[in-house]
Write an enzyme that holds these catalytic residues in place. Structure first.
Site, PDB file in Angstrom:
ATOM      1  N   TYR A 134      37.991  66.816 -59.792  1.00  0.00           N
ATOM      2  CA  TYR A 134      39.317  66.197 -59.770  1.00  0.00           C
ATOM      3  C   TYR A 134      39.612  65.653 -61.159  1.00  0.00           C
ATOM      4  O   TYR A 134      38.765  64.991 -61.764  1.00  0.00           O
ATOM      5  CB  TYR A 134      39.346  65.060 -58.744  1.00  0.00           C
ATOM      6  N   ASP A 229      35.724  65.656 -68.906  1.00  0.00           N
ATOM      7  CA  ASP A 229      36.439  64.562 -68.246  1.00  0.00           C
ATOM      8  C   ASP A 229      35.420  63.488 -67.864  1.00  0.00           C
ATOM      9  O   ASP A 229      34.643  63.662 -66.924  1.00  0.00           O
ATOM     10  CB  ASP A 229      37.188  65.107 -67.022  1.00  0.00           C
ATOM     11  N   LYS A 261      39.269  54.407 -65.930  1.00  0.00           N
ATOM     12  CA  LYS A 261      38.462  53.545 -65.061  1.00  0.00           C
ATOM     13  C   LYS A 261      37.765  52.405 -65.832  1.00  0.00           C
ATOM     14  O   LYS A 261      38.447  51.459 -66.210  1.00  0.00           O
ATOM     15  CB  LYS A 261      37.514  54.408 -64.219  1.00  0.00           C
TER      16      LYS A 261
END
Ligand SMILES: *Cc1c(COP(=O)(O)O)cnc(C)c1O
Length: 427
Positions: A134, A229, A261
């Site tokens: 994702y 990522d 994050k």
């Protein structure tokens, strides 16, 4: 929750927060401190979500809070350069493989922008990704593999036009032959390959040893960029992210990296960065356009900077040892109850799959017993432990998860394992 449903689709502002996969209704959290969440009814839970990764130091860390409060008192956004964004960029450059950084407000924006930059830099259009990875809700990356591999992808959701995914190729993770084949056929059209540095959004699926190095080398050989990522793994798997476990040790680096994050310290901040010669293609230095009104916001970058400065090796050692304790206890409880499972990790991150391991790709991950997980989840919740309401997520810890919090988790595990067994998870 009824009021929320009346004014917001599904009652939540991000689908992962809903309990659709496990049944029941999510708790409304009013406050949080250290490893604890307190809901609007006054119930306390050990938090194993940690805001889906960001809260590395636990909630309401006094030093982060003080830095944020001081920053707020100076105003909240100016639309000019500020000191904290430079200091945070310096901290990220010092810890990771990247030479230059551009801040954005979400991980989605980071991967979207990295892909635009990769396309602008290479003059090519095709993007390669892996099933089960994702990268935020970027149109071109909300793609699922079509029936044949090495065919271009189909949109994974209504609302994404086929034209947005027809330049995306989706491959099985950890599959070198599939990567070789796709580069052999389309190599001169591929702008970049984007992968989670270690997949964490289908549960933790560590890269096979040397897999990321192989991806970097394959991209380089074909003139494509390797985009790693690290939105989830960055500053969490280790103090240097997943790269600290492979690239740094093996002596290679990705062309572009995305972060989010943890680096926002609980605020909306994310970034992409990488090779100086690639990053210099971004406006205003270069021709590839990218912008943001609140990018590098002084409150968000102050929170991120305070968090990263406090995230010393001790923090990762503590999280790693709390993780080891919980992993061992979860496995023991599930074994005792006869529930098929496998626990997988990368650095300090881990997840528990309710199926036989190893889980090496999305097809394997899909075998996890979601019915058993729902029973397990609710038993834990009743015992005061708030797990991610999905069988395909990492369990997140923080440096604030002390003995009391860990013991609360350990005490809850045996009954939860028996509930999972009763729900159909018995091996
Ligand atoms: C969470 C996540 C994103 C998206 O970040 P948002 O801030 O939710 O947009 C992208 N990539 C990975 C690997 C993630 O875990």
């Amino acid at each position: 929750m009824q009021r929320a449903h009346a004014v917001t689709p599904g009652g939540v502002n991000s689908p992962v927060r809903a309990f659709n996969a496990v049944g029941g209704s999510p708790r409304f959290i009013r406050s949080a401190s250290g490893p604890w969440l307190t809901d609007v009814d006054g119930n306390r839970y050990v938090d194993l979500i940690c805001s889906w990764g960001p809260m590395l130091l636990g909630h309401a860390h006094p030093e982060v809070q003080a830095a944020v409060q001081a920053a707020v008192s100076r105003g909240t956004s100016y639309g000019t350069p500020t000191e904290p964004e430079v200091e945070l960029a310096e901290e990220i450059v010092a810890r990771t493989s990247v030479e230059r950084v551009r801040f954005v407000s979400s991980g989605t924006e980071a991967t979207m922008s990295a892909i635009r930059l990769a396309r602008g830099f290479t003059g090519r259009d095709v993007v390669v990704k892996f099933a089960g990875c994702y990268h935020g809700h970027v149109d071109a990356l909300l793609a699922s593999a079509g029936s044949g591999l090495i065919t271009f992808a189909l949109p994974g959701t209504p609302g994404v036009p086929a034209s947005s995914t027809e330049l995306t190729l989706v491959l099985p993770y950890n599959d070198r032959a599939a990567v070789e084949a796709v580069f052999a056929e389309h190599g001169d059209r591929i702008a970049c390959l984007v992968t989670e540095a270690a997949p964490g959004n289908m549960g933790i699926v560590p890269p096979d040893p040397g897999f990321n190095a192989f991806l970097a080398e394959t991209c380089a050989r074909h003139g494509a960029l390797f985009v790693s990522d690290e939105v989830m793994t960055g500053f969490r798997a280790t103090r240097e992210g997943q790269w600290g476990l492979d690239g740094k040790v093996e002596g290679w680096r990705p062309d572009l990296v995305t972060f989010g994050k943890v680096m926002g310290g609980g605020f909306p901040a994310a970034a992409f960065g990488g090779r100086a010669d690639v990053m210099s293609h971004l406006a205003p230095e270069g021709p590839v356009y990218q912008a943001g009104t609140l990018s590098g916001n002084p409150i968000a970058t102050t929170a991120g900077l305070a968090t990263l400065r406090l995230a010393t090796q001790d923090v990762y050692d503590h999280i790693g040892s709390a993780a080891d304790t919980i992993k061992a206890a979860a496995s023991e409880a599930l074994s005792a109850a006869g529930v098929a499972h496998t626990v997988q990790s990368t650095g300090t991150m881990f997840s528990v799959f309710l199926c036989e391991g190893p889980v090496r790709d999305f097809t394997d991950a899909s075998r996890t017993d979601t019915t058993a997980y729902a029973a397990f989840f609710h038993s834990m919740l009743d015992a005061g432990v708030y797990l991610p309401p999905s069988a395909y997520e990492a369990w997140f810890l923080s440096s604030a998860h002390d003995e009391e919090a860990v013991q609360t988790v350990l005490d809850a595990l045996p009954a939860a394992a028996r509930a999972a067994a009763a729900a159909g998870g018995a091996a």
